[in-house]
Design a protein around this motif. Structure first.
Motif, PDB file in Angstrom:
ATOM      1  N   ILE A 178       0.839  -1.195   0.000  1.00 18.64           N
ATOM      2  CA  ILE A 178       0.000   0.000   0.000  1.00 18.64           C
ATOM      3  C   ILE A 178       0.877   1.250   0.000  1.00 18.64           C
ATOM      4  CG2 ILE A 178      -1.851   1.266   1.155  1.00 18.64           C
ATOM      5  CD1 ILE A 178      -2.692  -1.502   0.224  1.00 18.64           C
ATOM      6  N   VAL A 179       0.651   2.124  -0.974  1.00 14.73           N
ATOM      7  CA  VAL A 179       1.261   3.458  -0.993  1.00 14.73           C
ATOM      8  C   VAL A 179       0.113   4.436  -0.766  1.00 14.73           C
ATOM      9  CG1 VAL A 179       2.520   5.160  -2.354  1.00 14.73           C
ATOM     10  CG2 VAL A 179       3.094   2.718  -2.555  1.00 14.73           C
ATOM     11  N   TYR A 180       0.174   5.177   0.336  1.00 14.86           N
ATOM     12  CA  TYR A 180      -0.961   6.015   0.710  1.00 14.86           C
ATOM     13  C   TYR A 180      -0.998   7.323  -0.087  1.00 14.86           C
ATOM     14  CZ  TYR A 180      -1.923   2.801   4.488  1.00 14.86           C
ATOM     15  OH  TYR A 180      -2.244   1.678   5.203  1.00 14.86           O
ATOM     16  N   LYS A 181      -2.205   7.738  -0.376  1.00 13.66           N
ATOM     17  CA  LYS A 181      -2.423   8.913  -1.228  1.00 13.66           C
ATOM     18  C   LYS A 181      -1.916  10.200  -0.588  1.00 13.66           C
ATOM     19  CE  LYS A 181      -6.446   7.362  -3.909  1.00 13.66           C
ATOM     20  NZ  LYS A 181      -7.869   7.597  -4.218  1.00 13.66           N
ATOM     21  N   GLU A 182      -1.295  10.997  -1.427  1.00 13.71           N
ATOM     22  CA  GLU A 182      -0.862  12.329  -1.022  1.00 13.71           C
ATOM     23  C   GLU A 182      -0.563  13.125  -2.284  1.00 13.71           C
ATOM     24  OE1 GLU A 182       2.415  14.598   1.807  1.00 13.71           O
ATOM     25  OE2 GLU A 182       2.445  12.422   1.611  1.00 13.71           O
ATOM     26  N   GLY A 183      -0.951  14.378  -2.321  1.00 10.12           N
ATOM     27  CA  GLY A 183      -0.699  15.200  -3.496  1.00 10.12           C
ATOM     28  C   GLY A 183      -1.795  15.041  -4.536  1.00 10.12           C
ATOM     29  N   GLN A 184      -1.626  15.739  -5.673  1.00  6.71           N
ATOM     30  CA  GLN A 184      -2.695  15.787  -6.675  1.00  6.71           C
ATOM     31  C   GLN A 184      -2.443  14.882  -7.875  1.00  6.71           C
ATOM     32  OE1 GLN A 184      -2.656  19.443  -9.199  1.00  6.71           O
ATOM     33  NE2 GLN A 184      -1.213  20.249  -7.680  1.00  6.71           N
ATOM     34  N   PHE A 185      -1.291  14.205  -7.934  1.00  5.77           N
ATOM     35  CA  PHE A 185      -0.970  13.366  -9.084  1.00  5.77           C
ATOM     36  C   PHE A 185      -0.926  11.887  -8.696  1.00  5.77           C
ATOM     37  CE2 PHE A 185       1.169  17.439 -10.020  1.00  5.77           C
ATOM     38  CZ  PHE A 185       0.509  17.762 -11.204  1.00  5.77           C
ATOM     39  N   TYR A 186      -1.186  11.053  -9.670  1.00  4.79           N
ATOM     40  CA  TYR A 186      -1.054   9.600  -9.478  1.00  4.79           C
ATOM     41  C   TYR A 186       0.420   9.253  -9.690  1.00  4.79           C
ATOM     42  CZ  TYR A 186      -1.939   4.591 -10.122  1.00  4.79           C
ATOM     43  OH  TYR A 186      -1.937   3.220 -10.008  1.00  4.79           O
ATOM     44  N   PRO A 187       1.152   8.845  -8.654  1.00  4.92           N
ATOM     45  CA  PRO A 187       2.602   8.627  -8.775  1.00  4.92           C
ATOM     46  C   PRO A 187       2.917   7.276  -9.419  1.00  4.92           C
ATOM     47  CG  PRO A 187       1.911   8.143  -6.546  1.00  4.92           C
ATOM     48  CD  PRO A 187       0.670   8.600  -7.294  1.00  4.92           C
ATOM     49  N   VAL A 188       2.583   7.143 -10.673  1.00  2.00           N
ATOM     50  CA  VAL A 188       2.617   5.848 -11.339  1.00  2.00           C
ATOM     51  C   VAL A 188       3.994   5.201 -11.288  1.00  2.00           C
ATOM     52  CG1 VAL A 188       2.933   6.999 -13.593  1.00  2.00           C
ATOM     53  CG2 VAL A 188       2.090   4.635 -13.500  1.00  2.00           C
ATOM     54  N   ASN A 189       5.045   5.972 -11.511  1.00  2.00           N
ATOM     55  CA  ASN A 189       6.372   5.365 -11.534  1.00  2.00           C
ATOM     56  C   ASN A 189       6.899   5.046 -10.140  1.00  2.00           C
ATOM     57  OD1 ASN A 189       6.436   5.245 -14.275  1.00  2.00           O
ATOM     58  ND2 ASN A 189       7.933   6.872 -14.580  1.00  2.00           N
ATOM     59  N   LEU A 190       6.522   5.834  -9.151  1.00  5.60           N
ATOM     60  CA  LEU A 190       6.854   5.466  -7.780  1.00  5.60           C
ATOM     61  C   LEU A 190       6.213   4.122  -7.442  1.00  5.60           C
ATOM     62  CD1 LEU A 190       7.810   5.931  -4.834  1.00  5.60           C
ATOM     63  CD2 LEU A 190       5.655   7.143  -4.459  1.00  5.60           C
ATOM     64  N   LEU A 191       4.945   3.958  -7.809  1.00  2.00           N
ATOM     65  CA  LEU A 191       4.234   2.708  -7.531  1.00  2.00           C
ATOM     66  C   LEU A 191       4.934   1.531  -8.204  1.00  2.00           C
ATOM     67  CD1 LEU A 191       0.567   3.977  -7.984  1.00  2.00           C
ATOM     68  CD2 LEU A 191       1.761   3.539  -5.843  1.00  2.00           C
ATOM     69  N   ARG A 192       5.321   1.723  -9.458  1.00  2.00           N
ATOM     70  CA  ARG A 192       6.023   0.644 -10.157  1.00  2.00           C
ATOM     71  C   ARG A 192       7.331   0.293  -9.444  1.00  2.00           C
ATOM     72  NH1 ARG A 192       4.479   3.463 -15.745  1.00  2.00           N
ATOM     73  NH2 ARG A 192       2.780   2.087 -16.412  1.00  2.00           N
ATOM     74  N   ASN A 193       8.039   1.327  -8.998  1.00  2.00           N
ATOM     75  CA  ASN A 193       9.311   1.074  -8.319  1.00  2.00           C
ATOM     76  C   ASN A 193       9.109   0.327  -7.004  1.00  2.00           C
ATOM     77  OD1 ASN A 193      10.674   2.376 -10.378  1.00  2.00           O
ATOM     78  ND2 ASN A 193      10.831   4.322  -9.292  1.00  2.00           N
ATOM     79  N   VAL A 194       8.068   0.691  -6.253  1.00  2.00           N
ATOM     80  CA  VAL A 194       7.776  -0.003  -4.998  1.00  2.00           C
ATOM     81  C   VAL A 194       7.509  -1.484  -5.277  1.00  2.00           C
ATOM     82  CG1 VAL A 194       6.080  -0.244  -3.140  1.00  2.00           C
ATOM     83  CG2 VAL A 194       6.954   2.012  -3.732  1.00  2.00           C
ATOM     84  N   ALA A 195       6.693  -1.747  -6.294  1.00  2.00           N
ATOM     85  CA  ALA A 195       6.383  -3.141  -6.637  1.00  2.00           C
ATOM     86  C   ALA A 195       7.632  -3.883  -7.110  1.00  2.00           C
ATOM     87  CB  ALA A 195       5.290  -3.184  -7.702  1.00  2.00           C
ATOM     88  N   MET A 196       8.477  -3.210  -7.892  1.00  4.11           N
ATOM     89  CA  MET A 196       9.701  -3.841  -8.403  1.00  4.11           C
ATOM     90  C   MET A 196      10.683  -4.179  -7.275  1.00  4.11           C
ATOM     91  SD  MET A 196      10.353  -1.491 -11.792  1.00  4.11           S
ATOM     92  CE  MET A 196      12.046  -2.025 -12.033  1.00  4.11           C
ATOM     93  N   ARG A 197      10.814  -3.273  -6.316  1.00  4.88           N
ATOM     94  CA  ARG A 197      11.795  -3.469  -5.246  1.00  4.88           C
ATOM     95  C   ARG A 197      11.476  -4.671  -4.375  1.00  4.88           C
ATOM     96  NH1 ARG A 197      11.331   2.775  -3.616  1.00  4.88           N
ATOM     97  NH2 ARG A 197      12.450   3.680  -5.392  1.00  4.88           N
ATOM     98  N   HIS A 198      10.241  -5.128  -4.406  1.00  9.10           N
ATOM     99  CA  HIS A 198       9.857  -6.233  -3.543  1.00  9.10           C
ATOM    100  C   HIS A 198       9.492  -7.484  -4.332  1.00  9.10           C
ATOM    101  CE1 HIS A 198       9.586  -2.567  -1.146  1.00  9.10           C
ATOM    102  NE2 HIS A 198      10.189  -3.326  -0.280  1.00  9.10           N
ATOM    103  N   VAL A 199      10.178  -7.617  -5.463  1.00 12.09           N
ATOM    104  CA  VAL A 199      10.140  -8.859  -6.230  1.00 12.09           C
ATOM    105  C   VAL A 199      11.222  -9.774  -5.662  1.00 12.09           C
ATOM    106  CG1 VAL A 199      10.738  -9.842  -8.479  1.00 12.09           C
ATOM    107  CG2 VAL A 199       9.206  -7.862  -8.342  1.00 12.09           C
ATOM    108  N   ASN A 200      10.893 -11.013  -5.375  1.00 13.66           N
ATOM    109  CA  ASN A 200      11.901 -11.918  -4.822  1.00 13.66           C
ATOM    110  C   ASN A 200      12.266 -13.053  -5.776  1.00 13.66           C
ATOM    111  OD1 ASN A 200       9.563 -13.454  -4.619  1.00 13.66           O
ATOM    112  ND2 ASN A 200      10.107 -14.348  -2.647  1.00 13.66           N
ATOM    113  N   THR A 201      11.954 -12.835  -7.082  1.00 16.40           N
ATOM    114  CA  THR A 201      12.337 -13.801  -8.107  1.00 16.40           C
ATOM    115  C   THR A 201      13.411 -13.173  -8.997  1.00 16.40           C
ATOM    116  OG1 THR A 201      10.560 -13.008  -9.550  1.00 16.40           O
ATOM    117  CG2 THR A 201      10.055 -14.899  -8.131  1.00 16.40           C
TER     118      THR A 201
END
Length: 620
Positions: free
Chosen positions: A397-420
């Protein structure tokens, strides 16, 4: 949450809980968590990104402490973690004199400083502050042949403990509890209530150790307690202890009040916890200080200020919101699907269920939610047979803040927690073909992905129909393509994005083929886990994937199209961000500015090799 305890220094009260309430707090807090490595990762991220002022945290490795208590047979559902309180005098720093120890199922309804003040009421040899047990457990009359551990009267509950660590050490606490446990286990054989049984057996022999706390400091909610008798009105409550395995489903005449109090806190805007405490001294947080310095250097009169600011916004993040368990295959070919979503429409959750049916491998998912939406998602997930049957989906979960959808931050969060070793970078509105997971794993071997920098392209198609008979094979897909049921992705609005895939060649291809990077190329690819992250300056709609593919090309990744792979984009209403892009001229101007700055950065980083990015025609 794995791991059980928390503690505090002299001037700083503490909470040890996955459900903690900081209400009207005026004092700094110092948390001491005993956790395993997974819980430490989750909690470290929480405290780092939540940036709650005047809060510091220390962690202690539960795995290193297990040998201290693993010899004690324990029937309690908390397992070995339920015994960790016994070794706090040995575990915590020697200069730590007093602590408040809490179970992880505690909710505070007051400032914890009130409880900290109770230490001053200890007299004589009192070293433990405890509330009397509110069930008949230690009276031994719950059922026939019920034989509890020895206790003083009703015994004491150890969900909330005030510990005078310095005095306990002088009393040789380690030796005291061990000798007691060894003696009682000779007849009892095991503990039923974990550390609580041993604490009570010690107290039975040494009643002078206890300072009894008023019961409102540990109102115990379980079906066998008499907690209603320990307070007159709910306004008297200080601490609520959900000490039943059933948690929120316990029986109590005020349980709806307790449940609503708890749920209200869960849906509370966590950003409000970031407010500085008036008159509360705290150590300088260098991360916060550096962030403020960076933000102060931005020009607030810049028309694109809000875009630039977004790049440095620290979003509160809760990793592994639900239980995750996946052991990558030993052949080093395993691949995780990476995606992100918000909960603006339930369409995304329905898509997630559909993706789970198409992709049997692990998934790493970043969800952009408000605090209230996170609880809505939890209820949705727990009610979904599809989602609950999958333990290999990591929800972050990345909690909402600001007026933009932080699409690339979200992708990076998901990527950093890949264990394969590999990851398939997708989007939530695409359904992968059946069997894509196994096909990609075979391609890892076939294309020697371990020893080459390659990005395997999965050709993307789309349908305008909300009901689609999903093609089971490439032949069936080509048939639907010819019939006009399917189209190559964005063929009618943005052909440049996927044109280099060369769909004409793909139709007859039987072996993988290489394609060259072209301007605005944004395919969906599988890459190694160590591939570059997405550039955070791009938010909302526009250039977020294009920039990433450009980065891959600059780092000399080879783009290889898979001849028997495909994915299909499902129709949905336009997102808020694309609508804003189309209707707001300043939005488009700022995106163009950010794009040009990114290209200049690429030129500086990669030199002459990046010249093509500066000269390429970009008509985004």
């Amino acid at each position: 949450m794995r791991g059980r305890k928390l503690v505090q220094r002299e001037t700083t009260p503490t909470v040890c809980s996955s459900q903690w309430w900081i209400s009207a707090r005026r004092n700094p807090l110092h948390f001491h968590f005993i956790t395993d490595s997974i819980a430490q990762q989750i909690l470290s991220s929480l405290f780092h990104t939540w940036m709650v002022p005047a809060v510091s945290v220390d962690f202690y490795d539960a795995d290193e402490l297990k040998s201290e208590v693993s010899w004690i047979p324990n029937k309690h559902y908390s397992g070995i973690y339920g015994l960790m309180k016994l070794v706090l005098t040995k575990t915590l720093p020697s200069d730590l004199q007093r602590v408040i120890v809490l179970d992880t199922d505690i909710t505070f309804a007051t400032d914890i400083a009130e409880l900290w003040a109770v230490f001053h009421k200890f007299k004589g040899q009192q070293v433990l502050g405890l509330v009397e047990n509110q069930s008949d457990w230690y009276l031994g009359n719950l059922w026939k042949n019920h034989r509890p551990w020895p206790a003083l009267g009703r015994g004491f509950n150890t969900g909330v403990i005030l510990l005078l660590l310095d005095r306990l050490r002088k009393l040789r606490w380690e030796q005291m509890w061990r000798l007691t446990a060894e003696r009682e286990l000779m007849s009892m054989l095991s503990t039923s209530l974990a550390d609580q049984d041993i604490f009570n057996a010690v107290i039975k022999q040494n009643p002078f150790l206890v300072h009894q706390l008023p019961c409102f400091w540990n109102v115990q909610l379980s079906d066998h307690t008499r907690s209603e008798k320990c307070y007159k009105d709910v306004s008297d409550l200080k601490v609520i202890h959900w000490n039943s395995p059933k948690k929120l489903r316990v029986k109590n005449k005020h349980v709806e009040f307790f449940r609503n109090l708890y749920l209200t806190f869960l849906e509370y805007d966590g950003n409000l916890l970031r407010r500085e405490l008036f008159g509360c001294p705290s150590e300088t947080d260098h991360n916060s200080e550096n962030l403020q310095k960076t933000l102060s250097e931005l020009d607030e009169d810049d028309p694109c200020y809000e875009f630039r600011r977004e790049r440095f916004t620290v979003h509160r993040t809760h990793l592994y919101f639900l239980h995750y368990e996946h052991e990558p295959s030993p052949d080093n070919t395993d691949v995780t699907l990476v995606a992100q979503l918000s909960m603006d429409r339930y369409f995304w959750l329905q898509m997630l269920e559909a993706i789970c049916k198409h992709w049997e491998g692990p998934i790493s998912l970043a969800l952009y939610l408000s605090d209230a939406e996170a609880q809505q998602f939890l209820r949705y997930a727990q009610g979904s047979e599809v989602l609950m049957s999958r333990g290999n989906v990591g929800y972050h979960i990345v909690y909402k803040e600001g007026q933009f959808y932080p699409v690339n931050l979200l992708r990076n969060v998901a990527m950093r927690h890949v264990n394969t070793p590999y990851m398939f970078l997708s989007d939530i509105d695409f359904l992968p073909m059946y069997g894509l997971y196994e096909y990609l794993r075979k391609s890892v071997v076939q294309l020697d992905m371990a020893n080459a920098k390659k990005a395997l392209v999965v050709p993307a198609f789309e349908t305008l129909r909300y009901r689609l008979s999903y093609p089971k094979s490439k032949a069936e897909l080509l048939s639907q393509l010819d019939m006009g049921t399917l189209f190559t992705f964005r063929y009618h609005v943005w052909t440049k994005g996927h044109a280099p895939t060369n769909f004409a060649k793909w139709r007859t291809a039987t072996t993988p083929y290489r394609v060259q990077w072209e301007s605005d190329f944004e395919p969906y690819v599988m890459v190694r886990r160590d591939s570059p992250e997405y550039d955070r300056r791009f938010v909302g709609f526009g250039w977020n994937k294009v920039a990433h593919i450009m980065e891959l090309d600059a780092q000399e990744y080879e783009f290889v199209v898979l001849p028997n792979a495909y994915m299909i984009h499902m129709p949905h209403a336009p997102s808020f961000d694309i609508t804003k892009f189309r209707s707001n001229k300043q939005y488009r101007v700022c995106l163009k500015t950010l794009k040009e700055e990114f290209q200049q950065n690429m030129s500086r980083r990669y030199g002459f090799a990046a010249l093509k990015y500066m000269t390429a025609e970009n008509n985004s």
